[in-house]
Design a protein around this motif. Structure first.
Motif, PDB file in Angstrom:
ATOM      1  N   GLN A  81       6.714  -4.718 -10.810  1.00  0.00           N
ATOM      2  CA  GLN A  81       7.535  -4.996  -9.627  1.00  0.00           C
ATOM      3  C   GLN A  81       8.529  -3.864  -9.366  1.00  0.00           C
ATOM      4  OE1 GLN A  81       7.187  -7.213  -7.357  1.00  0.00           O
ATOM      5  NE2 GLN A  81       5.533  -8.320  -8.367  1.00  0.00           N
ATOM      6  N   LYS A 126       6.627  -1.123  -7.756  1.00  0.00           N
ATOM      7  CA  LYS A 126       6.308  -1.528  -6.389  1.00  0.00           C
ATOM      8  C   LYS A 126       7.521  -1.321  -5.475  1.00  0.00           C
ATOM      9  CE  LYS A 126       3.660  -5.115  -4.185  1.00  0.00           C
ATOM     10  NZ  LYS A 126       2.982  -6.397  -4.385  1.00  0.00           N
ATOM     11  N   THR A 147       8.456   2.580  -5.025  1.00  0.00           N
ATOM     12  CA  THR A 147       7.560   3.349  -4.155  1.00  0.00           C
ATOM     13  C   THR A 147       7.596   2.858  -2.711  1.00  0.00           C
ATOM     14  OG1 THR A 147       5.669   1.956  -4.758  1.00  0.00           O
ATOM     15  CG2 THR A 147       6.000   3.985  -6.021  1.00  0.00           C
ATOM     16  N   SER A 148       8.318   1.756  -2.457  1.00  0.00           N
ATOM     17  CA  SER A 148       8.429   1.247  -1.089  1.00  0.00           C
ATOM     18  C   SER A 148       9.444   2.067  -0.300  1.00  0.00           C
ATOM     19  CB  SER A 148       8.862  -0.223  -1.114  1.00  0.00           C
ATOM     20  OG  SER A 148      10.218  -0.332  -1.520  1.00  0.00           O
ATOM     21  N   TYR A 183       1.444   5.236 -13.520  1.00  0.00           N
ATOM     22  CA  TYR A 183       1.015   5.274 -12.127  1.00  0.00           C
ATOM     23  C   TYR A 183       1.022   6.723 -11.644  1.00  0.00           C
ATOM     24  CZ  TYR A 183       1.475   0.231 -12.003  1.00  0.00           C
ATOM     25  OH  TYR A 183       1.304  -1.103 -12.246  1.00  0.00           O
ATOM     26  N   ARG A 189       1.250   3.594  -4.303  1.00  0.00           N
ATOM     27  CA  ARG A 189       1.154   2.406  -3.433  1.00  0.00           C
ATOM     28  C   ARG A 189      -0.298   1.951  -3.296  1.00  0.00           C
ATOM     29  NH1 ARG A 189       5.404   5.218  -1.068  1.00  0.00           N
ATOM     30  NH2 ARG A 189       4.076   6.376   0.350  1.00  0.00           N
ATOM     31  N   LEU A 209      -1.262   0.210  -6.509  1.00  0.00           N
ATOM     32  CA  LEU A 209      -0.617  -1.103  -6.591  1.00  0.00           C
ATOM     33  C   LEU A 209      -1.267  -2.104  -5.639  1.00  0.00           C
ATOM     34  CD1 LEU A 209       3.082   0.055  -6.826  1.00  0.00           C
ATOM     35  CD2 LEU A 209       1.874  -1.317  -8.529  1.00  0.00           C
ATOM     36  N   ALA A 210      -1.681  -1.644  -4.474  1.00  0.00           N
ATOM     37  CA  ALA A 210      -2.333  -2.541  -3.503  1.00  0.00           C
ATOM     38  C   ALA A 210      -3.707  -2.959  -4.000  1.00  0.00           C
ATOM     39  CB  ALA A 210      -2.447  -1.855  -2.160  1.00  0.00           C
TER      40      ALA A 210
END
Length: 77
Positions: free
Chosen positions: A2, A5, A8-9, A63, A71, A74-75
């Motif tokens: 998380q 996530k 990287t947003s 990652y 991203r 992660l997706a």
């Protein structure tokens, strides 16, 4: 996961830029001297990570370094 996530947003990138600027500013104008210079240089890491879209935390956790690739990974999970 998380944390990666979020980092990287878009909001994570903004947070890294702001954090980098805060550390850099404190180093240059509050601490000063050698320690201040070290802090300012350290502040460039999260700042440049946010600006150029790479995430060292995600990279340390396995990652991809580039935010766009992280991203995608992660997706796919």
């Amino acid at each position: 996961m998380q944390l990666v996530k979020f980092m990287t947003s878009g909001m994570g990138r903004v947070a890294r830029i702001v954090l980098g600027l805060v550390i850099l500013s404190i180093g240059l104008w509050v601490v000063q001297g050698t320690l201040g210079t070290i802090m300012a240089i350290f502040g460039l890491i999260p700042f440049s990570g946010g600006v150029f879209d790479f995430c060292m935390i995600g990279f340390a956790l396995g990652y991809p370094l580039k935010g766009a690739e992280a991203r995608k990974k992660l997706a796919g999970k």
